[in-house]
Scaffold this active site. Structure first.
Site, PDB file in Angstrom:
ATOM      1  N   TRP A 101      45.775  66.346 -30.310  1.00 53.13           N
ATOM      2  CA  TRP A 101      45.621  67.701 -30.864  1.00 53.13           C
ATOM      3  C   TRP A 101      44.256  67.879 -31.496  1.00 53.13           C
ATOM      4  O   TRP A 101      43.628  68.927 -31.352  1.00 53.13           O
ATOM      5  CB  TRP A 101      46.746  68.015 -31.848  1.00 53.13           C
ATOM      6  CG  TRP A 101      48.053  68.199 -31.142  1.00 53.13           C
ATOM      7  CD1 TRP A 101      49.154  67.403 -31.221  1.00 53.13           C
ATOM      8  CD2 TRP A 101      48.382  69.240 -30.198  1.00 53.13           C
ATOM      9  NE1 TRP A 101      50.145  67.874 -30.399  1.00 53.13           N
ATOM     10  CE2 TRP A 101      49.705  68.998 -29.761  1.00 53.13           C
ATOM     11  CE3 TRP A 101      47.698  70.336 -29.679  1.00 53.13           C
ATOM     12  CZ2 TRP A 101      50.353  69.821 -28.832  1.00 53.13           C
ATOM     13  CZ3 TRP A 101      48.341  71.164 -28.748  1.00 53.13           C
ATOM     14  CH2 TRP A 101      49.649  70.898 -28.333  1.00 53.13           C
ATOM     15  N   ASP A 170      44.993  70.567 -39.647  1.00 54.74           N
ATOM     16  CA  ASP A 170      46.116  70.963 -38.795  1.00 54.74           C
ATOM     17  C   ASP A 170      47.336  70.169 -39.259  1.00 54.74           C
ATOM     18  O   ASP A 170      47.450  68.978 -38.992  1.00 54.74           O
ATOM     19  CB  ASP A 170      45.778  70.659 -37.333  1.00 54.74           C
ATOM     20  CG  ASP A 170      46.915  71.009 -36.380  1.00 54.74           C
ATOM     21  OD1 ASP A 170      47.991  71.436 -36.842  1.00 54.74           O
ATOM     22  OD2 ASP A 170      46.717  70.853 -35.153  1.00 54.74           O
ATOM     23  N   LYS A 194      57.608  73.031 -35.465  1.00 54.63           N
ATOM     24  CA  LYS A 194      57.855  71.606 -35.649  1.00 54.63           C
ATOM     25  C   LYS A 194      58.723  71.401 -36.900  1.00 54.63           C
ATOM     26  O   LYS A 194      59.817  70.877 -36.823  1.00 54.63           O
ATOM     27  CB  LYS A 194      56.551  70.814 -35.785  1.00 54.63           C
ATOM     28  CG  LYS A 194      55.480  71.108 -34.721  1.00 54.63           C
ATOM     29  CD  LYS A 194      55.898  70.708 -33.345  1.00 54.63           C
ATOM     30  CE  LYS A 194      54.976  71.074 -32.187  1.00 54.63           C
ATOM     31  NZ  LYS A 194      53.555  71.092 -32.338  1.00 54.63           N
TER      32      LYS A 194
HETATM   33  C1  LIG Z   1      52.364  71.412 -31.455  1.00 55.03           C
HETATM   34  C2  LIG Z   1      51.044  71.199 -32.098  1.00 55.03           C
HETATM   35  C3  LIG Z   1      49.962  72.065 -31.864  1.00 55.03           C
HETATM   36  C4  LIG Z   1      50.044  73.227 -30.909  1.00 55.03           C
HETATM   37  O1  LIG Z   1      50.869  74.209 -31.422  1.00 55.03           O
HETATM   38  P1  LIG Z   1      51.124  75.576 -30.650  1.00 55.03           P
HETATM   39  O2  LIG Z   1      51.946  76.330 -31.626  1.00 55.03           O
HETATM   40  O3  LIG Z   1      51.832  75.246 -29.381  1.00 55.03           O
HETATM   41  O4  LIG Z   1      49.808  76.209 -30.403  1.00 55.03           O
HETATM   42  C5  LIG Z   1      48.778  71.816 -32.528  1.00 55.03           C
HETATM   43  N1  LIG Z   1      48.651  70.794 -33.370  1.00 55.03           N
HETATM   44  C6  LIG Z   1      49.660  69.943 -33.628  1.00 55.03           C
HETATM   45  C7  LIG Z   1      49.464  68.821 -34.590  1.00 55.03           C
HETATM   46  C8  LIG Z   1      50.892  70.125 -33.002  1.00 55.03           C
HETATM   47  O5  LIG Z   1      51.905  69.283 -33.249  1.00 55.03           O
END
Ligand SMILES: *Cc1c(COP(=O)(O)O)cnc(C)c1O
Length: 358
Positions: A101, A170, A194
């Site tokens: 990511w 993030d 998540k």
């Molecule tokens: C799932 C995830 C993303 C992407 O998320 P989307 O909502 O599909 O854009 C980005 N960073 C991390 C750490 C993730 O687990």
């Protein structure tokens, strides 16, 4: 029968939240309508939106120095929105790469300026965190971006890096799983699906003084200042996802907040890693110092048993254990909503599977 769902996302929600949503489905608190049918500008939804933001601020301890935004486009949208809103006249950004990511975030940011990689664990196959003392942090950088929990590789920061530029993080897959000192960050962002709710809504917590004149091509829905001014309702927001996010936050408050849930997360992760480490049949590839409490990848000694493992697990009500296609093997995502009983059932299944096939 409800299963134990180990999906990385969208992922399991607390059953109490789903029950409550069901109770309120046809008639939200005497309004005579479902939340899905409400005007986002009406008094009912305004109440839902304000409660959700107040709970988020309370649970994470977010001060008035920060905007809390509720946006669409996922964390992926934020990979672009962050440079668009923060760079201004300047160009340089630092990224730390500890998984897929972070790499995606850096690749997107390149469209808007100069990305300098302060540290990367690619040489170690993204299974560790490079020693922060050796990071090459550029004092000219507008910010340093990192991913607190790499959902695919299962690498999580147990600390907040100390650097001289604002931190952008993030937190999509570990927000609200442990206490964090928000004042250490410039921006925290996370897709809800998540650890916070259903897909469709993305939380952005941004320090107000970091906002610059956005890139001229910034879509208005990604303009943080304009969205803040509009209460994240510059256009129609994802109302039902926002409502469910609020229900999850209420549930979390009732679990003792992030401190309370952290204790359970430590217990769940300890149980699963303990079972993996106690056996030669299962293996986790991550540097033990940086193993994720949320996403636990593991492999079987004999990969030809992978599909049988998944099949038999499914028959026991343990689903979505297949590892990410880029890593292979298995991955158990054990976010806040996964009960201890789910992890206990998984560990017991793993022991029995090993006994029969090991
Ligand atoms: C799932 C995830 C993303 C992407 O998320 P989307 O909502 O599909 O854009 C980005 N960073 C991390 C750490 C993730 O687990």
């Amino acid at each position: 029968m409800r299963v134990y769902n180990f999906s990385a996302g969208p992922s399991m929600l607390p059953e109490a939240v789903l029950q409550r949503a069901r109770e309120e489905m046809l008639d939200w608190q005497g309004s005579g309508m479902s939340v899905m049918e409400m005007s986002h500008r009406g008094p009912h939804f305004r109440q839902i939106a304000e409660n959700t933001e107040a709970l988020l601020r309370q649970l994470l301890g977010v001060s008035d120095d920060y905007h809390c935004l509720f946006l669409q486009g996922g964390a992926t949208g934020q990979f672009a929105a962050i440079p668009m809103n923060l760079l201004g006249e300047r160009r340089v950004m630092n990224y730390v790469l500890t998984g897929s990511w972070g790499k995606k975030a850096a690749a997107e940011a390149k469209k808007y300026g100069e990305v300098r990689i302060a540290a990367s664990s690619e040489a170690e196959k993204l299974t560790t965190i490079p020693d922060p003392a050796a990071w090459d942090v550029d004092p000219e950088a507008v910010y340093l971006h990192y991913t607190s929990n790499e959902t695919i590789g299962g690498v999580e920061f147990p600390f907040v890096p100390e650097v001289d530029v604002p931190l952008v993080c993030d937190m999509s897959s570990d927000i609200l799983s442990r206490p964090v000192d928000v004042s250490r960050f410039g921006v925290i962002y996370a897709g809800a699906q998540k650890n916070m709710g259903p897909a469709g809504i993305t939380v952005v917590i941004v320090r107000k003084d970091l906002l610059r004149t956005p890139h001229p091509a910034t879509p208005q829905v990604f303009d943080y200042a304009r969205q803040a001014e509009a209460g994240s309702m510059l256009n129609t927001p994802p109302t039902y996802s926002w409502y469910l996010l609020g229900l999850v936050l209420e549930w979390l408050r009732d679990q003792g907040g992030v401190e309370g849930i952290e204790k359970r997360n430590v217990e769940k992760a300890g149980l699963l890693y303990g079972a993996i480490d106690a056996s030669d049949f299962y293996r986790n590839p991550v540097d033990p110092r940086y193993r994720s409490r949320m996403n636990v990848p593991f492999t079987l000694a004999d990969p030809s048993l992978d599909s049988l493992f998944l099949e038999e697990a499914k028959a026991e009500g343990l689903v979505n254990l297949k590892g990410h296609r880029s890593v292979g093997g298995m991955r158990a995502s054990i976010y806040n909503a996964m009960p201890l009983e789910g992890v206990q059932a998984l560990v017991q299944f793993m022991r029995e599977f090993e006994r029969r096939h090991g």
